[in-house]
Write an enzyme that holds these catalytic residues in place. Structure first.
Site, PDB file in Angstrom:
ATOM      1  CG  ASP A 175      -2.265   0.207   1.183  1.00 27.81           C
ATOM      2  OD1 ASP A 175      -2.756   1.290   0.103  1.00 27.81           O
ATOM      3  OD2 ASP A 175      -2.750   1.070   2.022  1.00 27.81           O
ATOM      4  CG  LEU A 198       9.249 -16.795  -4.148  1.00 31.27           C
ATOM      5  CD1 LEU A 198       9.360 -17.402  -2.291  1.00 31.27           C
ATOM      6  CD2 LEU A 198       9.697 -15.907  -4.510  1.00 31.27           C
ATOM      7  CG  HIS A 213      -0.294   1.917  -9.031  1.00 28.77           C
ATOM      8  ND1 HIS A 213      -0.576   1.751  -8.025  1.00 28.77           N
ATOM      9  CD2 HIS A 213      -1.606   3.183  -9.408  1.00 28.77           C
ATOM     10  CE1 HIS A 213      -2.144   2.013  -7.651  1.00 28.77           C
ATOM     11  NE2 HIS A 213      -2.527   2.910  -8.444  1.00 28.77           N
TER      12      HIS A 213
HETATM   13  C1  IPE Z   1      -5.680  -2.687  -0.276  1.00 27.04           C
HETATM   14  O1  IPE Z   1      -4.892  -1.343  -0.079  1.00 27.04           O
HETATM   15  C2  IPE Z   1      -5.256  -3.812  -1.653  1.00 27.04           C
HETATM   16  C3  IPE Z   1      -4.155  -3.942  -2.227  1.00 27.04           C
HETATM   17  C4  IPE Z   1      -2.861  -2.680  -1.485  1.00 27.04           C
HETATM   18  C5  IPE Z   1      -3.849  -4.529  -3.727  1.00 27.04           C
HETATM   19  P1  IPE Z   1      -6.427  -0.390  -0.570  1.00 27.04           P
HETATM   20  O2  IPE Z   1      -5.270   0.519  -0.162  1.00 27.04           O
HETATM   21  O3  IPE Z   1      -7.286  -0.867  -1.804  1.00 27.04           O
HETATM   22  O4  IPE Z   1      -6.931  -0.498   1.544  1.00 27.04           O
HETATM   23  P2  IPE Z   1      -7.947   0.649   1.485  1.00 27.04           P
HETATM   24  O5  IPE Z   1      -8.603   1.330   1.066  1.00 27.04           O
HETATM   25  O6  IPE Z   1      -6.776   1.926   2.508  1.00 27.04           O
HETATM   26  O7  IPE Z   1      -8.339  -0.241   2.765  1.00 27.04           O
HETATM   27  C1  IPE Z   2      -1.403   0.543  -3.484  1.00 27.62           C
HETATM   28  O1  IPE Z   2      -1.225   1.847  -3.456  1.00 27.62           O
HETATM   29  C2  IPE Z   2      -1.886  -0.312  -4.526  1.00 27.62           C
HETATM   30  C3  IPE Z   2      -3.096  -0.520  -4.533  1.00 27.62           C
HETATM   31  C4  IPE Z   2      -3.856  -0.711  -4.290  1.00 27.62           C
HETATM   32  C5  IPE Z   2      -3.207  -1.174  -5.707  1.00 27.62           C
HETATM   33  P1  IPE Z   2      -2.502   2.498  -3.215  1.00 27.62           P
HETATM   34  O2  IPE Z   2      -2.813   3.056  -4.254  1.00 27.62           O
HETATM   35  O3  IPE Z   2      -3.481   2.300  -2.278  1.00 27.62           O
HETATM   36  O4  IPE Z   2      -1.835   4.174  -2.577  1.00 27.62           O
HETATM   37  P2  IPE Z   2      -2.750   4.846  -2.000  1.00 27.62           P
HETATM   38  O5  IPE Z   2      -2.937   4.029  -0.265  1.00 27.62           O
HETATM   39  O6  IPE Z   2      -3.762   5.643  -2.648  1.00 27.62           O
HETATM   40  O7  IPE Z   2      -1.344   5.857  -1.601  1.00 27.62           O
HETATM   41 MG    MG Z   3      -3.693   2.415  -0.551  1.00 26.77          MG
END
Ligand code: IPE
Ligand code: IPE
Ligand code: MG
Length: 258
Positions: free
Chosen positions: A38, A149, A55
């Site tokens: 995240d 792995l 990303h």
């Molecule tokens: C969780 O992150 C999903 C992934 C890392 C793929 P999110 O950014 O979607 O989660 P919330 O919305 O903060 O809970």
């Molecule tokens: C995690 O990073 C990637 C996915 C959930 C696909 P985020 O896109 O949730 O990044 P933040 O949480 O908005 O910073």
């Molecule tokens: Mg996120």
């Protein structure tokens, strides 16, 4: 490299213990590590970049995590790449993420083969459309016999949906007379989880500073060690991974005993 343990019996998710002898890895090394990757968006935002740049940088961090996991004797690395709730994002972001996955697969398939990594998928990945599905399945097939792995990618994954599907399957079996209701126990439920062939989850890491599971591996995390890191996912590297392993090694897992 690491010696692999033999196949894990269905339902092994519920059996505690990463310290089983004979795995070839030191007992303080987690066999199965999962990561909620995240913070890509915030990483980009803090640099004045569009979210997709975060990303992209996140995809580079996946390479580093994979290499670190392989180099440090972890057997299974499970990564949360797209949740069943991530469809709530803009169409543009979802399509950027899909394109990135396609690109990553294309580029990394050779690496997976060279590094002897087996790819496995969890989640309802069929929702991503025939092109990406075909590429994903090709990568799974091509890497099926690799043993160094296992990389598990959670795509359109939601833990509640996984548990609900397990309940439906077992209920249907009971209705069909193949199973007594009284036989539905933890082992049977674990045997219906998409992680059933994997060793129990030992360590669950989340980056970005958020302290929640966001519908990831709820059943499997019952006795996992949880580690919440303040860094954003694109900043994840081997040093962070080694530090996480160190924190895991210093934890005392009790599984309800004293
Ligand atoms: C969780 O992150 C999903 C992934 C890392 C793929 P999110 O950014 O979607 O989660 P919330 O919305 O903060 O809970
Ligand atoms: C995690 O990073 C990637 C996915 C959930 C696909 P985020 O896109 O949730 O990044 P933040 O949480 O908005 O910073
Ligand atoms: Mg996120």
């Amino acid at each position: 490299m690491i010696a692999r343990a033999g196949p894990v019996a269905p339902g092994a998710d519920t059996v505690p213990g990463s310290a089983s002898p004979g795995t070839g890895a030191a007992s303080t090394t987690p066999r199965h590590v999962a990561i909620i990757m995240d913070g890509n968006g915030r990483w980009a935002q803090s640099r004045g970049l569009p979210r997709i740049a975060g990303h992209r940088a996140g995809a580079e961090a996946v390479r580093r995590a994979l290499q670190a996991a392989a180099d440090h004797g972890v057997e299974v690395l499970t990564i949360y790449a797209f949740s069943s709730e991530n469809w709530r994002r803009s169409e543009e972001e979802v399509s950027d993420l899909t394109a990135l996955m396609r690109f990553y697969l294309e580029r990394e398939l050779k690496t997976l083969e060279k590094e002897r990594v087996r790819l496995k998928l969890i989640g309802d990945y069929q929702a991503f459309g025939p092109d990406l599905v075909a590429r994903l399945e090709k990568a799974v097939e091509r890497t099926a016999s690799n043993t160094r792995l296992t990389l598990v990618i959670a795509l359109n994954y939601g833990s509640r949906a996984e548990i609900a599907a397990a309940a439906r399957t077992l209920a249907q079996r009971a209705l069909d007379g193949q199973l007594q209701v009284s036989e539905i126990d933890e082992q049977r439920i674990a045997g219906e989880m998409q992680t059933r062939e994997l060793p129990p989850l030992d360590l669950l890491i989340r980056t970005s500073g958020e302290v929640r599971l966001s519908n990831f591996l709820l059943w499997q995390a019952a006795y996992a060690e949880l580690l919440f890191l303040d860094i954003m996912w694109p900043d994840f590297d081997e040093t962070v991974f080694v530090d996480a392993l160190g924190q895991y090694a210093s934890r005392q897992r009790r599984f309800g005993g004293r």
